[in-house]
Write an enzyme that holds these catalytic residues in place. Structure first.
Site, PDB file in Angstrom:
ATOM      1  N   LYS A   1       0.802  -1.220   0.000  1.00  0.00           N
ATOM      2  CA  LYS A   1       0.000   0.000   0.000  1.00  0.00           C
ATOM      3  C   LYS A   1       0.837   1.273   0.000  1.00  0.00           C
ATOM      4  CE  LYS A   1      -4.042  -2.029   2.224  1.00  0.00           C
ATOM      5  NZ  LYS A   1      -5.023  -1.915   3.309  1.00  0.00           N
TER       6      LYS A   1
ATOM      7  N   ASN B   1      -4.761   2.058  -1.845  1.00  0.00           N
ATOM      8  CA  ASN B   1      -5.205   0.668  -1.802  1.00  0.00           C
ATOM      9  C   ASN B   1      -5.950   0.284  -3.075  1.00  0.00           C
ATOM     10  OD1 ASN B   1      -7.731   1.912  -1.348  1.00  0.00           O
ATOM     11  ND2 ASN B   1      -8.393   0.300   0.056  1.00  0.00           N
TER      12      ASN B   1
ATOM     13  N   GLY C   1      -1.264   0.420  15.005  1.00  0.00           N
ATOM     14  CA  GLY C   1      -0.760   0.255  13.649  1.00  0.00           C
ATOM     15  C   GLY C   1      -0.229   1.551  13.076  1.00  0.00           C
ATOM     16  N   ALA C   2       0.613   1.409  12.054  1.00  0.00           N
ATOM     17  CA  ALA C   2       1.176   2.587  11.402  1.00  0.00           C
ATOM     18  C   ALA C   2       1.354   2.372   9.903  1.00  0.00           C
ATOM     19  CB  ALA C   2       2.526   2.954  12.034  1.00  0.00           C
TER      20      ALA C   2
END
Length: 271
Positions: free
Chosen positions: A81, A102, A142-143
């Site tokens: 992504k 995406n 998340g990152a």
């Protein structure tokens, strides 16, 4: 009938438009079945297939796709992504802000146009289950590309506070800085594995796809008043969701995000 059931009729012809999903590996991907169902429903001669591409080969594969005249575009998923955005000729403002795509579409001249629909799909998925995000305090793990997209979409939807957690600190510090600049009214903090003090907890990592994966946060600290949401779709009940359910939390499955992205993705790809 679910969009994830097999299409009732689909024929490959000499005019069939080809779509792909760029991933590595591809075993876990769910989108092709849904997109192919939508193509049949919309009367489009198109088919989506999985494209298992290693990170080291991504650039060469995308270059080749530019020259494939029957190719209309692809969904882009883990682990591509963020790296795929630099391979596009044009990206949407939200993709540029997030720093990841995406989905990409091939124009007639071979130019590639990218967008980011993870965050939009996630927020719409929550809303479809009666979970409103406005004014909530959110804990997000998340990152990566999905986490960045979800963070921006949550901020856009009017959350009051966002705590970011990740194993690599510099990545969430960068994300926090971007969010503070774009949404100064949202309180953004850097957190730890402790999710307490939030009404919505989101796992936006890939942790949970494998049985050996550690939990993305300290699930022993979850309380029944919290909604725990996943982006992982397989397994449907991840270890985190199982722990959250045992703690009395309301759980939100990963497939809801994809369900609400697929129609948007199909339209973006020209279906």
């Amino acid at each position: 009938m679910s969009i994830f059931q097999k299409p009732t009729s689909a024929y490959i012809t000499g005019r069939t438009r080809v779509l792909g999903i760029l991933a590595h590996p591809t075993d876990h991907v769910k989108a092709p079945t849904g997109i192919n169902r939508i193509a049949v429903a919309r009367g489009k001669d198109a088919v989506m297939v999985p494209l298992n591409v290693s990170p080291s080969d991504l650039g060469r594969v995308v270059t080749g796709l530019r020259a494939l005249r029957s190719f209309d575009g692809a969904i882009v998923t883990v682990p591509h992504k963020q790296s795929a955005i630099s391979l596009c000729d044009e990206v949407s403002p939200r993709a540029a802000a997030v720093g990841a795509i995406n989905i990409l579409r091939r124009a007639h001249d071979g130019r590639l146009i990218g967008d980011q629909l993870d965050g939009v799909g996630f927020v719409e998925g929550l809303g479809s289950q009666g979970i409103e995000v406005a004014r909530r305090s959110v804990y997000l793990v998340g990152a990566g590309g999905a986490a960045n997209a979800i963070a921006f979409a949550l901020a856009e939807a009017g959350i009051a506070r966002l705590t970011l957690a990740n194993r690599t600190l510099n990545k969430i510090e960068t994300l926090a800085a971007k969010l503070r600049n774009a949404y100064p009214d949202v309180k953004v903090a850097i957190g730890s594995a402790d999710p307490r003090g939030h009404s919505l907890v989101v796992n936006a990592t890939t942790l949970g796809m494998k049985p050996s994966d550690p939990l993305p946060l300290d699930a022993t600290l979850l309380t029944p008043d919290v909604v725990v949401a996943e982006v992982v779709m397989e397994p449907e009940i991840t270890a985190l969701l199982a722990a959250a359910r045992s703690a009395g939390c309301r759980i939100h499955l990963g497939h809801h995000m994809l369900d609400h992205q697929l129609q948007l993705m199909a339209s973006f790809l020209g279906l």
